[in-house]
Design an enzyme around this catalytic site. Sequence first.
Site, PDB file in Angstrom:
ATOM      1  N   GLU A 186      -2.391 -14.440   3.078  1.00  0.00           N
ATOM      2  CA  GLU A 186      -1.105 -14.299   3.755  1.00  0.00           C
ATOM      3  C   GLU A 186      -0.516 -15.693   4.005  1.00  0.00           C
ATOM      4  O   GLU A 186      -1.216 -16.695   3.916  1.00  0.00           O
ATOM      5  CB  GLU A 186      -1.318 -13.625   5.119  1.00  0.00           C
ATOM      6  CG  GLU A 186      -2.039 -12.309   5.081  1.00  0.00           C
ATOM      7  CD  GLU A 186      -1.247 -11.226   4.365  1.00  0.00           C
ATOM      8  OE1 GLU A 186      -0.010 -11.238   4.438  1.00  0.00           O
ATOM      9  OE2 GLU A 186      -1.885 -10.389   3.708  1.00  0.00           O
ATOM     10  N   LYS A 189     -13.811  -5.479   9.379  1.00  0.00           N
ATOM     11  CA  LYS A 189     -14.287  -4.495   8.399  1.00  0.00           C
ATOM     12  C   LYS A 189     -15.753  -4.114   8.657  1.00  0.00           C
ATOM     13  O   LYS A 189     -16.115  -2.943   8.555  1.00  0.00           O
ATOM     14  CB  LYS A 189     -14.101  -5.049   6.983  1.00  0.00           C
ATOM     15  CG  LYS A 189     -12.622  -5.164   6.593  1.00  0.00           C
ATOM     16  CD  LYS A 189     -12.442  -5.952   5.310  1.00  0.00           C
ATOM     17  CE  LYS A 189     -10.978  -6.071   4.937  1.00  0.00           C
ATOM     18  NZ  LYS A 189     -10.737  -7.075   3.881  1.00  0.00           N
ATOM     19  N   ASP A 236     -11.039 -11.139   9.483  1.00  0.00           N
ATOM     20  CA  ASP A 236     -10.725  -9.954   8.667  1.00  0.00           C
ATOM     21  C   ASP A 236     -12.030  -9.258   8.245  1.00  0.00           C
ATOM     22  O   ASP A 236     -12.164  -8.033   8.371  1.00  0.00           O
ATOM     23  CB  ASP A 236      -9.917 -10.391   7.434  1.00  0.00           C
ATOM     24  CG  ASP A 236      -9.590  -9.234   6.522  1.00  0.00           C
ATOM     25  OD1 ASP A 236      -8.683  -8.450   6.855  1.00  0.00           O
ATOM     26  OD2 ASP A 236     -10.249  -9.098   5.472  1.00  0.00           O
ATOM     27  N   VAL A 260       0.834  -1.208   0.000  1.00  0.00           N
ATOM     28  CA  VAL A 260       0.000   0.000   0.000  1.00  0.00           C
ATOM     29  C   VAL A 260       0.871   1.262   0.000  1.00  0.00           C
ATOM     30  O   VAL A 260       0.631   2.196  -0.764  1.00  0.00           O
ATOM     31  CB  VAL A 260      -0.961   0.002   1.213  1.00  0.00           C
ATOM     32  CG1 VAL A 260      -1.807   1.269   1.228  1.00  0.00           C
ATOM     33  CG2 VAL A 260      -1.865  -1.232   1.176  1.00  0.00           C
ATOM     34  N   GLY A 293      -0.772 -14.589  -3.961  1.00  0.00           N
ATOM     35  CA  GLY A 293      -0.500 -13.464  -3.064  1.00  0.00           C
ATOM     36  C   GLY A 293      -1.749 -12.863  -2.449  1.00  0.00           C
ATOM     37  O   GLY A 293      -1.684 -11.799  -1.834  1.00  0.00           O
ATOM     38  N   GLY A 321     -10.819  -1.954   0.573  1.00  0.00           N
ATOM     39  CA  GLY A 321      -9.786  -1.498  -0.366  1.00  0.00           C
ATOM     40  C   GLY A 321     -10.298  -0.377  -1.243  1.00  0.00           C
ATOM     41  O   GLY A 321     -10.692   0.687  -0.754  1.00  0.00           O
TER      42      GLY A 321
HETATM   43  N1  HSE Z   1      -6.575 -10.218   3.313  1.00  0.00           N
HETATM   44  C1  HSE Z   1      -7.496  -9.220   2.887  1.00  0.00           C
HETATM   45  C2  HSE Z   1      -8.437  -9.788   1.831  1.00  0.00           C
HETATM   46  C3  HSE Z   1      -6.737  -8.028   2.368  1.00  0.00           C
HETATM   47  O1  HSE Z   1      -8.166 -10.884   1.322  1.00  0.00           O
HETATM   48  O2  HSE Z   1      -9.438  -9.168   1.518  1.00  0.00           O
HETATM   49  C4  HSE Z   1      -7.524  -6.783   2.272  1.00  0.00           C
HETATM   50  O3  HSE Z   1      -7.997  -6.335   3.508  1.00  0.00           O
END
Ligand code: HSE
Length: 381
Positions: free
Chosen positions: A172, A187, A183, A11, A169, A116
């Site tokens: 992670e 959000k 995750d 980023v 990619g 994003g």
């Molecule tokens: N690991 C997150 C995803 C990255 O796959 O959406 C973006 O927050």
Amino acid sequence: MKVAVLGYGTVGTGVYEMLRTADGLEPGPVLVRKGKACEPFMTTDIGAVLSDPEVGAVVEAMGGVEPAYSYAKEILSSGRHFVTSNKVLVAAKGMELAALARSAGAAFLFSAACGGGVPLLHNLSVASGSDRILSVSGILNGTTNFMLHAMQSRGLDYAAALAEAQELGYAEADPTADVSGMDAARKILLACAVAFSRLPGEGVDCEGIESITAEDAADFMGRGFICRLIARGVPVGDTVAAYVEPVLFGDGAPERSVAYNSNMARYEGKNCGPMVFIGQGAGRYPTASAVLRDLSCILEGRREMMPEGCVSVRADNSRELHRYYVRTNGPIGDELPIQETLVSGPAVRAVTEPVSVRVMHDYAASVRSEGGNIFYAALEV
Ligand code: HSE
């Protein structure tokens, strides 16, 4: 306005590059890790960034709570604007940083921390000022969407889908936060804060995709359904319902067409009705574009995204009702009212009567605590 950047990963590099050609903005110093400063604009000394009198705003793209949190406090206390793509920081410390920003007259914006490049928080922030937001939801994790899409469009099993997501990619090296739903939960927590002025710090039910098998996908696809991992927030009394879980969509649902690692965000306003955004929820330029959007908003005078008066609440998922598709490796207990048994045998597949999110997630936890195996997904009606 000169903008410093903390972090020069995916980023940070995108933000720095975009700042070089952005109207009204110019790149300032970039903070990198020790031993990584190989360009004149880089420094490993946060003091050099903080003491630069020309820096008017700082973008944080390091991730994690510390040292980002300590830096954020110093930056805001000095009256500089602070923009971050770091959902972990905002979920943990956002309310405190918002109060600090307010008292210092500085901006604190974090569009890139949720979705994003998908402009969910920005639009929620603007819309919630003039409309009542009734719900917010979406596919907010690209890794799990990629995996579910691969399993359902190409018949990959879970392990192969995860390996591909890692090779490309998206996931992670430690994909736990993605596949567990954590995750996406972070959000939706931010989206609830922006949309409803209520940040669910506790009680968020979170079911990821770790239990889905190729056999599950074949079974529900044979019945005409497609699965996506959905995060959802709805105001409930003085609190919110907030949760993440797999959902099965029938014909006609736009979620079915969200492919690969794309994100999709929805909100519904009392007056504006349903709004849907689909796009890239991660990656260098999509995420950097959300950061640059925040910086442009600061130039236009925007200062906050976490509303004044936002309070921390315990989520209440006891009033959100869904019918669920359930697969277990044993009989389904009485706690879960069954509307229809689809398959009997070593693996039981059934559809429940409408039950609350709370009851369904608790039931799954009790099955697992006794060594059982369960996959479940809400049926979208
Ligand atoms: N690991 C997150 C995803 C990255 O796959 O959406 C973006 O927050």
